[in-house]
Design a protein around this motif. Sequence first.
Motif, mmCIF file in Angstrom:
data_model
loop_
_atom_site.group_PDB
_atom_site.id
_atom_site.type_symbol
_atom_site.label_atom_id
_atom_site.label_comp_id
_atom_site.label_asym_id
_atom_site.label_seq_id
_atom_site.Cartn_x
_atom_site.Cartn_y
_atom_site.Cartn_z
ATOM 1 N N GLU A 189 44.200 21.659 30.777
ATOM 2 C CA GLU A 189 45.622 21.590 30.402
ATOM 3 C C GLU A 189 46.143 22.971 29.990
ATOM 4 O O GLU A 189 47.278 23.329 30.281
ATOM 5 N N LEU A 190 45.301 23.696 29.252
ATOM 6 C CA LEU A 190 45.751 24.971 28.686
ATOM 7 C C LEU A 190 45.903 26.066 29.739
ATOM 8 O O LEU A 190 46.872 26.838 29.698
ATOM 9 N N SER A 191 44.954 26.107 30.664
ATOM 10 C CA SER A 191 44.902 27.216 31.612
ATOM 11 C C SER A 191 46.222 27.417 32.379
ATOM 12 O O SER A 191 46.749 28.540 32.414
ATOM 13 N N PRO A 192 46.805 26.363 32.988
ATOM 14 C CA PRO A 192 48.068 26.601 33.707
ATOM 15 C C PRO A 192 49.222 27.016 32.795
ATOM 16 O O PRO A 192 50.099 27.777 33.210
ATOM 17 N N MET A 193 49.177 26.548 31.536
ATOM 18 C CA MET A 193 50.254 26.933 30.608
ATOM 19 C C MET A 193 50.126 28.414 30.225
ATOM 20 O O MET A 193 51.120 29.125 30.109
ATOM 21 N N LEU A 194 48.895 28.856 30.049
ATOM 22 C CA LEU A 194 48.690 30.279 29.738
ATOM 23 C C LEU A 194 49.078 31.137 30.946
ATOM 24 O O LEU A 194 49.711 32.182 30.807
ATOM 25 N N ASP A 195 48.700 30.659 32.133
ATOM 26 C CA ASP A 195 49.058 31.407 33.351
ATOM 27 C C ASP A 195 50.570 31.578 33.446
ATOM 28 O O ASP A 195 51.055 32.598 33.929
ATOM 29 N N LYS A 196 51.279 30.563 32.980
ATOM 30 C CA LYS A 196 52.736 30.599 33.078
ATOM 31 C C LYS A 196 53.322 31.751 32.248
ATOM 32 O O LYS A 196 54.193 32.470 32.703
ATOM 33 N N GLU A 230 52.479 35.245 33.674
ATOM 34 C CA GLU A 230 53.270 35.693 34.828
ATOM 35 C C GLU A 230 54.274 36.768 34.408
ATOM 36 O O GLU A 230 54.687 37.586 35.203
ATOM 37 N N HIS A 231 54.667 36.714 33.150
ATOM 38 C CA HIS A 231 55.688 37.653 32.675
ATOM 39 C C HIS A 231 55.078 38.841 31.941
ATOM 40 O O HIS A 231 55.780 39.605 31.294
ATOM 41 N N THR A 232 53.760 38.962 31.998
ATOM 42 C CA THR A 232 53.128 40.134 31.378
ATOM 43 C C THR A 232 52.766 41.118 32.497
ATOM 44 O O THR A 232 53.132 40.906 33.657
ATOM 45 N N HIS A 233 52.020 42.152 32.160
ATOM 46 C CA HIS A 233 51.797 43.216 33.143
ATOM 47 C C HIS A 233 50.311 43.464 33.375
ATOM 48 O O HIS A 233 49.860 44.601 33.442
ATOM 49 N N GLY A 234 49.572 42.379 33.481
ATOM 50 C CA GLY A 234 48.158 42.496 33.838
ATOM 51 C C GLY A 234 47.251 42.886 32.690
ATOM 52 O O GLY A 234 46.100 43.277 32.912
ATOM 53 N N GLU A 235 47.762 42.801 31.457
ATOM 54 C CA GLU A 235 46.923 43.192 30.314
ATOM 55 C C GLU A 235 45.732 42.263 30.143
ATOM 56 O O GLU A 235 44.672 42.664 29.689
ATOM 57 N N MET A 236 45.910 40.980 30.446
ATOM 58 C CA MET A 236 44.824 40.023 30.231
ATOM 59 C C MET A 236 44.993 38.806 31.132
ATOM 60 O O MET A 236 46.075 38.580 31.687
ATOM 61 N N THR A 237 43.908 38.061 31.241
ATOM 62 C CA THR A 237 43.949 36.816 32.017
ATOM 63 C C THR A 237 43.820 35.638 31.040
ATOM 64 O O THR A 237 43.491 35.828 29.864
ATOM 65 N N ALA A 238 44.034 34.450 31.561
ATOM 66 C CA ALA A 238 43.866 33.252 30.732
ATOM 67 C C ALA A 238 42.427 33.176 30.212
ATOM 68 O O ALA A 238 42.195 32.798 29.057
ATOM 69 N N PHE A 239 41.477 33.554 31.054
ATOM 70 C CA PHE A 239 40.079 33.546 30.605
ATOM 71 C C PHE A 239 39.872 34.512 29.436
ATOM 72 O O PHE A 239 39.187 34.169 28.466
ATOM 73 N N ASP A 240 40.475 35.697 29.532
ATOM 74 C CA ASP A 240 40.327 36.669 28.430
ATOM 75 C C ASP A 240 40.851 36.070 27.120
ATOM 76 O O ASP A 240 40.258 36.264 26.057
#
Lengths: 149, 144
Positions: free
Chosen positions: B18-25, B28-38
Motif C-alpha cells: 500500500e505504501l510503495s505506490p503512495m511514496l512513488d507518487k 514523482e515531484h522530487t529530483h532523484g534524491e531517493m527512492t521509495a526503498f531508500d
Amino acid sequence: MSTSKITIKMLTPEEILEQYAGIKPEIDKALEHCSGEWTSLQIITSCLSDPSNFHIWSVYDGQERIARASTRFIQYSNFTALHITTVGGKSNGKMPEWSEVFIELLKEYPQLDCIECTGRRGLLKPLIKAGWSERYTTIRKSLKEGFNV
Amino acid sequence: MMEGKLLLPEEILNRWAELSPMLDKFLEHTHGEMTAFDIAQECINLRYQCWVVEEDCVITCVVITRIENYHRVDSLHILGISGSGMKHWQHFHSTLELFAKANNCTKISQWGRPGWARVLKGLKGINKEEYRVVHTVMAMELIT
C-alpha cells in the motif's frame, strides 16, 4: 532425485522488501528449530538496514524454488566467516550440490575465509559428505529462572 | 473513523504494497534524491518516521518526516506528503506537533512545490501557529 540443476541467488534488499510477506513465514518456520536467538523480523530488518552484512538467499532446483536461507558475515578476531543463520525448505537430496554451488558463488567475497552453520544434527551427514567438518557441539545452561532456551 | 499514527518497522513491512505506490507518487515531484526503498530503509532504521492516516483500515495519507538536528535548534522536517482530500485529515497535524515537541523540536519545516504554500496557508497549530515561507530553495544541476 531429479537431474535438474541447483541455483542459488542472493535477494537484493529491494526484493526482500517486496517479498516480505512470503519470506517471513519461511524464516519463521526455519526458526521453529532455533532457541530464540533471533526473530524473523530481526533477521529481515537486519538484511534491509545492513545489507552488506546480512543476506537472504533463494535456492532453486531447476525452475522450482525449494528453500530460503539467511546468512550474516561474522568477523572473528582471526578470520571471517559467512554464518548461515537459518535455512528452511527442502533439499531434494542435493545438499552436496547446494554446497558446491554456494561455495562457487562465495568466490565473489574474497574476504571470506569459511562458511559455517549451527544446526540440527540431521545436517551433519549431507554436509560432511560435501566436505564440511563438525567443529563444535553447543551446550547451554540457563542462569536465570524462566530463561529456558 | 479517520486515525493518524506512526508506523512501526514491522507495519511498514506488512503494508509495503500500500505504501510503495503512495511514496512513488510524492517522489514523482522530487529530483532523484531517493527512492521509495531508500525511505523504507531509513524508516526501518528509525532515522525517518512514516506516518499514515487511515480510514476504515485504508491508508488515505502518508507523511514522511525526519528530525533535523541543527546546532541550535531541532526541527521536524516533512520530507513528503502523499494523499488526497487533505482537509479531511489535516487535524492529524496536531499529532505531528506533539511528536515534534516530545523530541525537542521547536519547529516543523517542509520543502515542496510552490503550491504547498497555498495548501498550508491557514493550517493552524495547536497554539494557533501558522506556516510561513522562510526560504526559497535553489539548485544548480552540475554536468559531471
